[in-house]
Design a protein around this motif. Sequence first.
Motif, mmCIF file in Angstrom:
data_model
loop_
_atom_site.group_PDB
_atom_site.id
_atom_site.type_symbol
_atom_site.label_atom_id
_atom_site.label_comp_id
_atom_site.label_asym_id
_atom_site.label_seq_id
_atom_site.Cartn_x
_atom_site.Cartn_y
_atom_site.Cartn_z
ATOM 1 N N ALA A 40 0.833 -1.204 0.000
ATOM 2 C CA ALA A 40 0.000 0.000 0.000
ATOM 3 C C ALA A 40 0.863 1.247 0.000
ATOM 4 O O ALA A 40 1.810 1.366 0.778
ATOM 5 C CB ALA A 40 -0.909 -0.002 1.227
ATOM 6 N N ASN A 76 0.820 5.494 0.124
ATOM 7 C CA ASN A 76 0.067 6.699 0.463
ATOM 8 C C ASN A 76 0.616 7.836 -0.399
ATOM 9 O O ASN A 76 1.775 8.227 -0.253
ATOM 10 C CB ASN A 76 0.274 6.964 1.959
ATOM 11 N N GLU A 128 -0.085 2.393 5.610
ATOM 12 C CA GLU A 128 0.615 2.144 4.348
ATOM 13 C C GLU A 128 2.031 1.640 4.618
ATOM 14 O O GLU A 128 2.574 1.853 5.692
ATOM 15 C CB GLU A 128 0.693 3.447 3.530
#
Lengths: 114, 243
Positions: free
Chosen positions: B61, B63, B161
């Motif tokens: 993930a 950001n 994240e």
Amino acid sequence: MHELSLMESLRDILEAEAVSQQFEAVQVVELTLGPFSHVEAEALRFCFDSVMRGSVAENAELRIQWQVAAAECPACGHRCSPQTRYDPCPACGAFGLRIESGDELMISHLEVTP
Amino acid sequence: MCGTCGCDQTARTAQTVNDISRLSPPRTEQRRLQVEINLMAQNDHWAALNRKRLDKAQCLALNLMSSPGSGKTTLLEKTLQALPGSFPVAVIEGDQQTEQDAERIRAAGAPAVQINTGKGCHLEAQRVSQALDQLLPAAPHLLFIENVGNLVCPAGFDLGEQRRVLLLSVTEGDDKPLKYPDIFARADLVLFTKTDLLPYVDFNRDRCLEFARRIRPGLPALSVSATRGDGLTEWLEWLGQPG
Ligand SMILES: Nc1nc2c(ncn2[C@@H]2O[C@H](COP(=O)(O)OP(=O)(O)OP(=O)(O)O)[C@@H](O)[C@H]2O)c(=O)[nH]1
Ligand SMILES: [Mg+2]
Ligand SMILES: [Zn+2]
């Protein structure tokens, strides 16, 4: 204006503390903030009064204590309290101080009535 | 009843302490409690849960943070087009209002959840957790979280994240690291965007990077022009996805 969401977290924490620490009202909230906590004291105060309305901390006083930052120079090992995240080392002038503290956003004390 | 102003707002709390009220000191007595509670604790708690879920799902993930309009959604559109069609990607879009960015992402072929923060100037981990409920079942390998356009507030909120990418368009000026140091302090990559506009603006990449590295020594940097396609290969490589 993330001060608003911080004050909403504060209110939720105070409501939970009222139950666990068994008090009815909060008279004083003391926060300890670091210089890199990216909050504005005036904005916090502004949000505090409106967010606390109707909560255990309605009409409470907000006190703010500013902490100084702590950092160490990776080049010469000098320890200092930088004002910004990009201050050079006051001893040798190198950039890239290792910042150890300065972003505190802590509730440090409460004054409460039963 | 509330001891301060007489409202009945604290009735609920008063009830829960009813049992001990006889043992408590008189109402007027003020107690000073030493506590040590981080105001960010709630967000950090949700962020840690998100990180755990993402790790378990083997989903990387990212950001994405920047000022409004620096080209986050355009870069994502181009990235989605460049990745193989079968590669499972998902996107969370954060904006104060509208579903427009999520619709752009869906049109580019990836599932997207829009989070509208209303007055909120940044995404928070709990809202991201709700978006994960919708996106993780499809087992994405890569998740882009496009934060609300803002160079200040997103810096303080961990979303769970694994990496933070800071986009800075060349039209914003090379002095931004010193003006907005907090957001540079935890970035894992700075991505200079809209480099096709360099001939028209006075942007010194070296100067900008020198400022950024005062705050974040060794901060890696890449340059892209999403509209022209320059630098996309390096960006995909950084993502671990040679296109
Ligand atoms: N010249 C040029 N323009 C670009 C580039 N990338 C994006 N733009 C333009 O910049 C504007 C904003 O792009 P977006 O991708 O919507 O920016 P954003 O960061 O997602 O914006 P917000 O979500 O509103 O913060 C649009 O008009 C884009 O066409 C680029 O590489 N070069
Ligand atoms: Mg966008
Ligand atoms: Zn030094």
